[in-house]
Design an enzyme around this catalytic site. Sequence first.
Site, short mmCIF file in Angstrom:
data_model
loop_
_atom_site.label_atom_id
_atom_site.label_comp_id
_atom_site.label_asym_id
_atom_site.label_seq_id
_atom_site.Cartn_x
_atom_site.Cartn_y
_atom_site.Cartn_z
N ASN A 1 -8.62 -13.77 7.61
CA ASN A 1 -9.44 -14.20 8.74
C ASN A 1 -9.30 -15.69 9.02
O ASN A 1 -9.60 -16.15 10.13
CB ASN A 1 -10.90 -13.80 8.51
CG ASN A 1 -11.11 -12.32 8.79
OD1 ASN A 1 -10.16 -11.60 9.09
ND2 ASN A 1 -12.35 -11.86 8.70
N SER B 1 0.83 -1.20 0.00
CA SER B 1 0.00 0.00 0.00
C SER B 1 0.87 1.26 0.00
O SER B 1 1.81 1.37 0.78
CB SER B 1 -0.91 0.01 1.23
OG SER B 1 -1.87 -1.02 1.15
N GLU C 1 -3.70 -7.73 6.85
CA GLU C 1 -3.25 -7.83 8.25
C GLU C 1 -3.43 -9.25 8.79
O GLU C 1 -3.68 -9.47 9.97
CB GLU C 1 -4.02 -6.83 9.15
CG GLU C 1 -3.94 -5.38 8.69
CD GLU C 1 -2.55 -4.79 8.82
OE1 GLU C 1 -1.62 -5.50 9.24
OE2 GLU C 1 -2.39 -3.61 8.47
#
Length: 387
Positions: A366, A157, A363
């Site tokens: 899940n 990013s 991050e």
Amino acid sequence: MDFGLTPDQILFQNMAREFAAKEMAPHAASWDEHKIFPKTLLKKAAELGFLGLYISEDVGGMGMKRLDASLIFEELAAACPSTTAYITIHNMVTWMIDTFGSEELRQTYCPDMVAGLKFGSYCLTEPSAGSDAGSLRSTAEKTRDGWILNGSKAFISGAGESDVLVVMARTGSSGATSDISAFVVDARAEGISYGENERKLGWNSQPTRSVSFDNVLIAKSQLLGEEGMGFKIAMRGLDGGRINIGSCSVGAAQGALNHVHRYMHEREQFGRSLASFQAMQFKVADMLTKLVASRQMIRLAASKLDGKDKEASSYCAMAKLFATDNGFSICNEAVQIFGGYGYSREYPVERLMRDSRAHQILEGTNEIMRVIIARNALAERGAERIR
């Protein structure tokens, strides 16, 4: 147990909400459509301290707790999750330099990053090392004067627009995570090249590119922490990053629910407003319940991280899993309530839905969150400790 916010927290929350409404909401659709990285907006955010929320005050930061920062990220994300997510990444990069850098590195980089004069990117993910970050292959070969960096990173990013890179690379040959070190690298250094801006479902207000390193020279002073600490630095960063991205999901969901509230009172079918149909009321009830539960999970995890709780990583993983799954679900349901209008770009709910989808992936996916939670819960007395 007091679940209320302090007067200072309410003040910060209101300030962020007003900033988002005035500076972000009117432009978010254009940033998304034209893939504009809004540096002017980011510099305005820096004036309020949003680019250095939990950075030390001696280098210009606000010195906030993670809980305080999460309140601000949530408010900003209600207007534009994509831009807010980049702000969280920039905060994480600056925090890594502030926390693990030498005094020289801290004073060289942090003041400019907090002021919005330089922007940061975090380089961990590689083409063949996503969820398994410990298998990264980029190398930093030690020399008399520092290191020579080679390798490539993926889905970075801000890449191509940022000025400072925090890069994880192998400084040993055993293949263990203890061989990974972290470096601060000038984004314009000789030997660095960038791929094309990825064509993405959402997150279009921030560029996402691959980064290649070809014999990039790194001075000894650019090492973060000690040699071999890189993986530990990355994991500590991800704990906070999971709270941050969960906060963005909560914000996106709140934004979607705000739009649903207005639309259901304005839109009429069969001579009645949508708000008068019990089926629609039940949808809103479920959405709000998921939202409030997600918000409390994020705030609990943030308080555990602030308090240096031994089980903070589990709380961060649970909060990220719960908030990002439910955040996307709420935004997706908002599109359904809007019907055909929700599927068009005339209303912002489709953008909130697209942006929030990314949060279930980054991050740590899940699925990886479930691995972390289960591993810790099944350790000796694990389920008793996490309560």
